[in-house]
Motif scaffolding. Sequence first.
Motif, PDB file in Angstrom:
ATOM      1  N   TYR A  72       0.846  -1.186   0.000  1.00  0.00           N
ATOM      2  CA  TYR A  72       0.000   0.000   0.000  1.00  0.00           C
ATOM      3  C   TYR A  72       0.887   1.244   0.000  1.00  0.00           C
ATOM      4  N   ASP A  77      -2.922   2.826   5.206  1.00  0.00           N
ATOM      5  CA  ASP A  77      -3.802   2.148   4.253  1.00  0.00           C
ATOM      6  C   ASP A  77      -3.787   0.638   4.477  1.00  0.00           C
ATOM      7  N   SER A  81      -7.039  -1.603   5.666  1.00  0.00           N
ATOM      8  CA  SER A  81      -7.595  -2.654   4.806  1.00  0.00           C
ATOM      9  C   SER A  81      -8.098  -3.831   5.628  1.00  0.00           C
TER      10      SER A  81
END
Length: 109
Positions: A72, A77, A81
């Motif tokens: 990422y 991020d 996720s």
Amino acid sequence: MMMTNTAPKFRSLSQLLITLEPMLEVGLIALDARWRDNEEALGLLLPGEEGLGAFVFTYGQPQGKYAVELSYPDEGDAIASGEPLIREELSQARLLGLLRTHFGLPEPA
């Protein structure tokens, strides 16, 4: 055909590249040149967002299975996720599903 530009890949990776070819041709995803000469691995990137990638490999996997390491743009991020960054012993269908989700690719017609 796209395969002529890459080093020979193990059969399972060659089959994966053939499956991904329509998305590669229209630029939805791109091959990461860093893995061009590796017969047991390939890298995929999201054009314009090179921090979003997937490293797909077959070494250490049972025959016909894949492993993937997702990347990422930033650590936040990856945490957001909620997905493991490395997965192993994936069928091609499961790997394709993960790649579609990771890169936001359309479902096949």
